[in-house]
Every structure is written in C-alpha cells, then in structure tokens.
Design a protein around this motif. Structure first.
Motif, PDB file in Angstrom:
ATOM      1  N   ASP A   1       0.869  -1.099   0.065  1.00 11.57           N
ATOM      2  CA  ASP A   1       0.072   0.046  -0.030  1.00 11.57           C
ATOM      3  C   ASP A   1       0.926   1.233  -0.004  1.00 11.57           C
ATOM      4  OD1 ASP A   1      -2.387  -1.213  -0.233  1.00 11.57           O
ATOM      5  OD2 ASP A   1      -2.503  -1.593   2.211  1.00 11.57           O
ATOM      6  N   VAL A   2       0.617   2.214  -0.813  1.00 11.30           N
ATOM      7  CA  VAL A   2       1.471   3.321  -1.303  1.00 11.30           C
ATOM      8  C   VAL A   2       0.796   4.605  -1.014  1.00 11.30           C
ATOM      9  CG1 VAL A   2       2.754   4.298  -3.219  1.00 11.30           C
ATOM     10  CG2 VAL A   2       3.345   1.912  -2.425  1.00 11.30           C
ATOM     11  N   GLN A   3       1.360   5.625  -0.411  1.00 10.66           N
ATOM     12  CA  GLN A   3       0.738   6.927  -0.531  1.00 10.66           C
ATOM     13  C   GLN A   3       1.838   7.787  -1.174  1.00 10.66           C
ATOM     14  OE1 GLN A   3      -0.532   7.795   3.657  1.00 10.66           O
ATOM     15  NE2 GLN A   3      -2.755   7.869   2.702  1.00 10.66           N
ATOM     16  N   PHE A   4       1.119   8.893  -1.826  1.00 11.77           N
ATOM     17  CA  PHE A   4       2.060   9.855  -2.330  1.00 11.77           C
ATOM     18  C   PHE A   4       2.298  11.124  -1.785  1.00 11.77           C
ATOM     19  CE2 PHE A   4       1.144   8.785  -7.209  1.00 11.77           C
ATOM     20  CZ  PHE A   4       1.348   7.232  -7.031  1.00 11.77           C
ATOM     21  N   ASP A   5       3.313  11.577  -1.951  1.00  6.24           N
ATOM     22  CA  ASP A   5       3.507  13.089  -1.528  1.00  6.24           C
ATOM     23  C   ASP A   5       4.882  13.792  -2.292  1.00  6.24           C
ATOM     24  OD1 ASP A   5       3.054  15.532  -0.286  1.00  6.24           O
ATOM     25  OD2 ASP A   5       2.843  14.628   1.625  1.00  6.24           O
ATOM     26  N   PHE A   6       4.917  14.952  -2.116  1.00  6.47           N
ATOM     27  CA  PHE A   6       6.095  15.405  -3.095  1.00  6.47           C
ATOM     28  C   PHE A   6       6.400  16.797  -2.101  1.00  6.47           C
ATOM     29  CE2 PHE A   6       3.195  13.611  -5.914  1.00  6.47           C
ATOM     30  CZ  PHE A   6       4.166  12.704  -6.688  1.00  6.47           C
ATOM     31  N   MET A   7       7.878  16.968  -2.383  1.00  9.22           N
ATOM     32  CA  MET A   7       8.354  18.328  -1.927  1.00  9.22           C
ATOM     33  C   MET A   7       9.289  18.723  -3.002  1.00  9.22           C
ATOM     34  SD  MET A   7      10.080  17.013   1.676  1.00  9.22           S
ATOM     35  CE  MET A   7      10.349  18.519   2.341  1.00  9.22           C
ATOM     36  N   THR A   8       9.419  20.331  -2.866  1.00 10.37           N
ATOM     37  CA  THR A   8      10.282  20.789  -3.888  1.00 10.37           C
ATOM     38  C   THR A   8      11.503  21.620  -3.168  1.00 10.37           C
ATOM     39  OG1 THR A   8       8.279  21.413  -5.345  1.00 10.37           O
ATOM     40  CG2 THR A   8      10.290  22.708  -5.682  1.00 10.37           C
ATOM     41  N   ILE A   9      12.691  21.178  -3.481  1.00  6.73           N
ATOM     42  CA  ILE A   9      13.904  21.503  -2.795  1.00  6.73           C
ATOM     43  C   ILE A   9      14.757  22.511  -3.979  1.00  6.73           C
ATOM     44  CG2 ILE A   9      15.828  21.020  -1.564  1.00  6.73           C
ATOM     45  CD1 ILE A   9      13.449  19.427  -0.398  1.00  6.73           C
ATOM     46  N   SER A  10      15.147  23.627  -3.518  1.00  6.23           N
ATOM     47  CA  SER A  10      16.078  24.487  -4.327  1.00  6.23           C
ATOM     48  C   SER A  10      17.315  23.736  -4.774  1.00  6.23           C
ATOM     49  CB  SER A  10      16.127  25.814  -3.844  1.00  6.23           C
ATOM     50  OG  SER A  10      17.167  25.825  -2.998  1.00  6.23           O
ATOM     51  N   SER A  11      17.746  23.805  -5.835  1.00  2.15           N
ATOM     52  CA  SER A  11      19.221  23.133  -6.022  1.00  2.15           C
ATOM     53  C   SER A  11      19.977  24.144  -6.837  1.00  2.15           C
ATOM     54  CB  SER A  11      19.168  21.877  -6.654  1.00  2.15           C
ATOM     55  OG  SER A  11      18.546  21.610  -7.741  1.00  2.15           O
ATOM     56  N   TYR A  12      20.222  23.671  -8.257  1.00  3.95           N
ATOM     57  CA  TYR A  12      21.044  24.520  -9.094  1.00  3.95           C
ATOM     58  C   TYR A  12      20.818  25.977  -9.862  1.00  3.95           C
ATOM     59  CZ  TYR A  12      24.320  20.366  -8.790  1.00  3.95           C
ATOM     60  OH  TYR A  12      25.004  19.352  -8.480  1.00  3.95           O
ATOM     61  N   GLY A  13      19.596  26.180  -9.956  1.00  8.39           N
ATOM     62  CA  GLY A  13      19.197  27.280 -10.698  1.00  8.39           C
ATOM     63  C   GLY A  13      19.635  27.033 -12.171  1.00  8.39           C
ATOM     64  N   ASN A  14      20.344  27.557 -12.974  1.00 10.88           N
ATOM     65  CA  ASN A  14      20.593  27.371 -14.348  1.00 10.88           C
ATOM     66  C   ASN A  14      22.009  26.783 -14.799  1.00 10.88           C
ATOM     67  OD1 ASN A  14      18.371  27.939 -15.040  1.00 10.88           O
ATOM     68  ND2 ASN A  14      18.432  29.864 -15.782  1.00 10.88           N
ATOM     69  N   ALA A  15      22.868  26.815 -13.758  1.00 17.05           N
ATOM     70  CA  ALA A  15      24.302  26.224 -13.655  1.00 17.05           C
ATOM     71  C   ALA A  15      24.349  24.779 -13.607  1.00 17.05           C
ATOM     72  CB  ALA A  15      25.002  26.955 -12.710  1.00 17.05           C
ATOM     73  N   THR A  16      25.690  24.313 -13.937  1.00 16.31           N
ATOM     74  CA  THR A  16      25.704  23.104 -13.733  1.00 16.31           C
ATOM     75  C   THR A  16      26.618  22.492 -12.318  1.00 16.31           C
ATOM     76  OG1 THR A  16      27.700  23.203 -15.203  1.00 16.31           O
ATOM     77  CG2 THR A  16      25.744  22.522 -16.381  1.00 16.31           C
ATOM     78  N   ASP A  17      26.519  23.531 -11.695  1.00 16.89           N
ATOM     79  CA  ASP A  17      27.527  23.220 -10.184  1.00 16.89           C
ATOM     80  C   ASP A  17      26.496  23.671  -9.106  1.00 16.89           C
ATOM     81  OD1 ASP A  17      29.440  22.150  -9.096  1.00 16.89           O
ATOM     82  OD2 ASP A  17      30.795  23.679  -9.450  1.00 16.89           O
ATOM     83  N   SER A  18      26.915  23.048  -7.946  1.00 19.16           N
ATOM     84  CA  SER A  18      26.003  23.359  -6.911  1.00 19.16           C
ATOM     85  C   SER A  18      26.493  24.655  -6.092  1.00 19.16           C
ATOM     86  CB  SER A  18      26.007  22.067  -5.849  1.00 19.16           C
ATOM     87  OG  SER A  18      25.347  22.297  -4.632  1.00 19.16           O
ATOM     88  N   THR A  19      25.244  25.192  -5.667  1.00 18.07           N
ATOM     89  CA  THR A  19      25.638  26.349  -5.110  1.00 18.07           C
ATOM     90  C   THR A  19      25.918  26.169  -3.573  1.00 18.07           C
ATOM     91  OG1 THR A  19      23.302  26.713  -4.370  1.00 18.07           O
ATOM     92  CG2 THR A  19      23.999  28.010  -6.291  1.00 18.07           C
ATOM     93  N   GLY A  20      25.461  25.009  -3.190  1.00 18.84           N
ATOM     94  CA  GLY A  20      25.439  24.654  -1.572  1.00 18.84           C
ATOM     95  C   GLY A  20      24.324  25.034  -1.021  1.00 18.84           C
ATOM     96  N   GLU A  21      23.328  25.810  -1.419  1.00 21.18           N
ATOM     97  CA  GLU A  21      22.228  26.503  -0.717  1.00 21.18           C
ATOM     98  C   GLU A  21      21.084  25.315  -1.014  1.00 21.18           C
ATOM     99  OE1 GLU A  21      19.043  30.096  -1.329  1.00 21.18           O
ATOM    100  OE2 GLU A  21      20.731  29.860  -2.394  1.00 21.18           O
TER     101      GLU A  21
END
Ligand code: IMP
Length: 181
Positions: free
Chosen positions: A59-79
């Motif tokens: 039995d499965v329930q769904f949920d979702f989160m949005t986390i900020s990551s890279y913006g438009n670059a190809t490297d992490s900001t660490g934020e």
C-alpha cells in the motif's frame, strides 16, 4: 533549448526500465506487508517516481516536496531550501524519498536531517542516479539504479535550465560542449 548534437547517450531507456524493475523488486521485498509514503522530489524525480511506484506491491501513498538546487548552472551552490513542504504528517510512517540524482549530497543530507526530526518510523532514499565521485558530504542512498561518472546528465526528468526533462534516455553533455550549452 538543448540540442542533442551536444549530447551522447549514457543509459538507454531500455536499460533504465530493466533496472527500475530490479530496484522495485528490492523495495517490494524490504517493505512487504507495510504501507509506504513515497516522497518524490520535484521536478527532477517525477518520471522516475511514476515508473517506480507503478511497480510497487505494498500500500502506497504519494507526497511531494520541492527543494531548491542548481538554478541554471551545472554546479551546486550549496544552498538548500524547502520551497514546497509535504502535505502529510510522517510521524510513525515508513517514508521513502525518491530523488533523480545524488551529486554533492547536500540536498539529501539536509532533507534527511529535516525529515528525521519529524519522527518517521523509517526514512530511506531511492535515487535513479548517483555520482559518488562528486560527494561533499557523507550520504549513501539505500536504493540506486545506476552509479555514473562525473558527467552532467539530462533526461528521464533531469534538466539543463529546465530543458530536456522529457528525453527518454539519460544523455550526458559531451565535454567539448559543457561550456557552450
Ligand atoms: P546535490 O545536492 O549536489 O546532491 O544535487 C542534487 C540535485 O542537483 C539533483 O536533484 C538535481 O536536481 C541536480 N543535479 C545534480 N547533478 C545533475 C546533473 O548531472 N544533471 C541535472 N541535474 C543535476
């Protein structure tokens, strides 16, 4: 936009499909008879999430989160910032986080810490891809479809500047084009 002339295939749709089946079987064994809250990390995990949950038996329930990551670059900001939180309480729940890719590990380490304070019964991570050579913090996914080398990849939900998410295969940016995208 992104031109496929600058990309090569790293993992085919067929290989990904087969491997998702194997990972789903592993999850079905580990959570047999339980009920599971499957937390998808938007937007990148959405296609992997959809393929995976359809193969789960419990039995499965769904949920979702949005986390900020890279913006438009190809490297992490660490934020790392939670932009959309869960709708559901996770107290006493078995929770499986479904992510597109673990790169530096900053996103998932931070997320795991935040969700752990909410007292779930268990908290595990399932990722489509893992780039262990890029890790900056200690974190290991519990389930992983493929470990990949240090390449910027696009497709199966992964984007470059929001482009390419719908590609059916996993593509990498050819090194000679990485600065020209
Ligand atoms: P981390 O916090 O550095 O582990 O980064 C995780 C997030 O960065 C992922 O959820 C992706 O959104 C993004 N990311 C990392 N590597 C790639 C890549 O190769 N292609 C596209 N997005 C990536």
């Amino acid at each position: 936009m992104i031109s496929k002339e600058k990309l090569n295939i790293l993992i085919s749709e067929e290989d990904m499909k087969k491997r998702i089946g194997e990972v789903a079987a592993q999850i079905n064994r580990d959570y047999a008879g339980k009920n599971l809250l499957v937390v998808g990390i938007l937007k990148g995990a959405i296609l992997f999430y959809a393929d995976l949950v359809r193969l789960l038996d419990m039995d499965v329930q769904f949920d979702f989160m949005t986390i900020s990551s890279y913006g438009n670059a190809t490297d992490s900001t660490g934020e790392v910032k939670i932009r959309k939180d869960l709708d559901t309480s996770i107290v006493g729940r078995d929770v499986l986080i479904v992510e597109d890719i673990v790169d530096t590990g900053l996103t998932l380490k931070n997320l795991k810490e935040v969700l752990s304070t909410r007292k779930p019964a268990s908290l595990k991570i399932c990722t489509m891809l893992d780039k262990p050579s890029r890790r900056r913090v200690e974190i290991r996914p519990d389930y992983c479809c493929f470990e990949i080398p240090d390449r910027f990849v696009i497709g199966c939900g992964l984007d470059y500047a929001q482009w390419g998410r719908q590609f059916k295969d996993i593509w990498y940016v050819r090194p000679e084009f990485i600065d020209t995208l």
